[in-house]
Design a protein around this motif. Structure first.
Motif, PDB file in Angstrom:
ATOM      1  N   VAL A  68       0.876  -1.164   0.000  1.00 37.87           N
ATOM      2  CA  VAL A  68       0.000   0.000   0.000  1.00 37.87           C
ATOM      3  C   VAL A  68       0.914   1.214   0.000  1.00 37.87           C
ATOM      4  O   VAL A  68       1.921   1.257   0.723  1.00 37.87           O
ATOM      5  CB  VAL A  68      -0.938   0.007   1.224  1.00 37.87           C
ATOM      6  N   ALA A  69       0.570   2.190  -0.826  1.00 40.48           N
ATOM      7  CA  ALA A  69       1.383   3.397  -0.953  1.00 40.48           C
ATOM      8  C   ALA A  69       0.484   4.601  -1.168  1.00 40.48           C
ATOM      9  O   ALA A  69      -0.697   4.460  -1.492  1.00 40.48           O
ATOM     10  CB  ALA A  69       2.349   3.260  -2.134  1.00 40.48           C
ATOM     11  N   SER A  70       1.057   5.768  -1.000  1.00 45.69           N
ATOM     12  CA  SER A  70       0.347   7.000  -1.348  1.00 45.69           C
ATOM     13  C   SER A  70       0.407   7.159  -2.866  1.00 45.69           C
ATOM     14  O   SER A  70       1.230   6.515  -3.534  1.00 45.69           O
ATOM     15  CB  SER A  70       0.998   8.203  -0.660  1.00 45.69           C
ATOM     16  N   VAL A  71      -0.441   8.014  -3.415  1.00 41.91           N
ATOM     17  CA  VAL A  71      -0.444   8.205  -4.862  1.00 41.91           C
ATOM     18  C   VAL A  71       0.819   8.886  -5.370  1.00 41.91           C
ATOM     19  O   VAL A  71       1.091   8.861  -6.570  1.00 41.91           O
ATOM     20  CB  VAL A  71      -1.689   8.984  -5.357  1.00 41.91           C
ATOM     21  N   ASP A  72       1.611   9.453  -4.462  1.00 41.04           N
ATOM     22  CA  ASP A  72       2.888  10.025  -4.885  1.00 41.04           C
ATOM     23  C   ASP A  72       4.046   9.032  -4.717  1.00 41.04           C
ATOM     24  O   ASP A  72       5.211   9.401  -4.867  1.00 41.04           O
ATOM     25  CB  ASP A  72       3.179  11.349  -4.175  1.00 41.04           C
ATOM     26  N   GLY A  73       3.704   7.759  -4.440  1.00 41.64           N
ATOM     27  CA  GLY A  73       4.709   6.709  -4.432  1.00 41.64           C
ATOM     28  C   GLY A  73       5.414   6.444  -3.120  1.00 41.64           C
ATOM     29  O   GLY A  73       6.372   5.677  -3.084  1.00 41.64           O
ATOM     30  N   MET A  74       4.948   7.036  -2.034  1.00 43.41           N
ATOM     31  CA  MET A  74       5.561   6.800  -0.727  1.00 43.41           C
ATOM     32  C   MET A  74       4.973   5.525  -0.111  1.00 43.41           C
ATOM     33  O   MET A  74       3.753   5.404   0.040  1.00 43.41           O
ATOM     34  CB  MET A  74       5.329   7.994   0.201  1.00 43.41           C
ATOM     35  N   LEU A  75       5.830   4.592   0.232  1.00 38.08           N
ATOM     36  CA  LEU A  75       5.417   3.319   0.797  1.00 38.08           C
ATOM     37  C   LEU A  75       4.755   3.519   2.161  1.00 38.08           C
ATOM     38  O   LEU A  75       5.281   4.232   3.019  1.00 38.08           O
ATOM     39  CB  LEU A  75       6.634   2.400   0.940  1.00 38.08           C
ATOM     40  N   ILE A  76       3.621   2.851   2.361  1.00 42.60           N
ATOM     41  CA  ILE A  76       2.919   2.867   3.644  1.00 42.60           C
ATOM     42  C   ILE A  76       3.155   1.544   4.364  1.00 42.60           C
ATOM     43  O   ILE A  76       3.501   1.534   5.534  1.00 42.60           O
ATOM     44  CB  ILE A  76       1.412   3.147   3.443  1.00 42.60           C
ATOM     45  N   ALA A  77       2.970   0.429   3.661  1.00 38.01           N
ATOM     46  CA  ALA A  77       3.197  -0.900   4.237  1.00 38.01           C
ATOM     47  C   ALA A  77       3.349  -1.892   3.102  1.00 38.01           C
ATOM     48  O   ALA A  77       2.828  -1.675   2.005  1.00 38.01           O
ATOM     49  CB  ALA A  77       2.030  -1.303   5.138  1.00 38.01           C
ATOM     50  N   SER A  78       4.064  -2.994   3.382  1.00 40.25           N
ATOM     51  CA  SER A  78       4.242  -3.993   2.321  1.00 40.25           C
ATOM     52  C   SER A  78       4.305  -5.398   2.878  1.00 40.25           C
ATOM     53  O   SER A  78       4.694  -5.617   4.025  1.00 40.25           O
ATOM     54  CB  SER A  78       5.517  -3.705   1.528  1.00 40.25           C
ATOM     55  N   ASP A  79       3.898  -6.336   2.046  1.00 42.20           N
ATOM     56  CA  ASP A  79       4.034  -7.764   2.290  1.00 42.20           C
ATOM     57  C   ASP A  79       4.776  -8.303   1.062  1.00 42.20           C
ATOM     58  O   ASP A  79       4.163  -8.773   0.110  1.00 42.20           O
ATOM     59  CB  ASP A  79       2.656  -8.411   2.445  1.00 42.20           C
ATOM     60  N   THR A  80       6.086  -8.120   1.065  1.00 35.97           N
ATOM     61  CA  THR A  80       6.900  -8.493  -0.092  1.00 35.97           C
ATOM     62  C   THR A  80       8.014  -9.431   0.318  1.00 35.97           C
ATOM     63  O   THR A  80       8.517  -9.362   1.444  1.00 35.97           O
ATOM     64  CB  THR A  80       7.515  -7.256  -0.772  1.00 35.97           C
TER      65      THR A  80
END
Length: 120
Positions: free
Chosen positions: A25-37
């Protein structure tokens, strides 16, 4: 913002949909909020997904087909699906070639609504 609640949504998608490999999940300007990678760089995924979402929104506006819901990219080894989460965020899901795309769309719509509530 409750990062644990966001991660819970990402983990649930992996459990509920066959073929889901990674998500973020990220903001529309590409800043990462959280990931399951596992094998992808989450910050790069967030930035590139934001670019794909922006292009999709521009195209949707230009051709007059209404509000963008998702951008689906099919690759040789799987799928990249970017969902708009209101106007401020996005959900990106990577799936292998066996991704159950219909199930992903079914499960992602309520997940996107919950993410919108979590992210405010």
């Amino acid at each position: 913002m409750n990062k644990e609640a966001v991660l819970t949504e990402l983990y649930a998608l992996r459990e509920q949909v066959a073929g889901v490999r990674d998500s973020a999940v990220a903001s529309v300007d590409g800043m990462l909020i959280a990931s399951d990678t596992d094998k992808v760089r989450a910050d790069a995924l967030a930035a590139l997904a934001a670019a794909a979402l922006g292009l999709g929104k521009s195209t949707s506006n230009e051709v007059g087909m209404g509000e963008l819901r998702e951008v689906v990219t099919r690759c040789q080894s799987g799928h990249i699906v970017v969902y708009a989460v209101q106007d401020h965020s996005l959900l990106v899901v990577l799936g292998d070639e066996g991704l159950d795309l219909a199930r992903l769309h079914l499960e992602s719509r309520p997940a996107v609504s919950r993410l919108a509530e979590i992210l405010g």
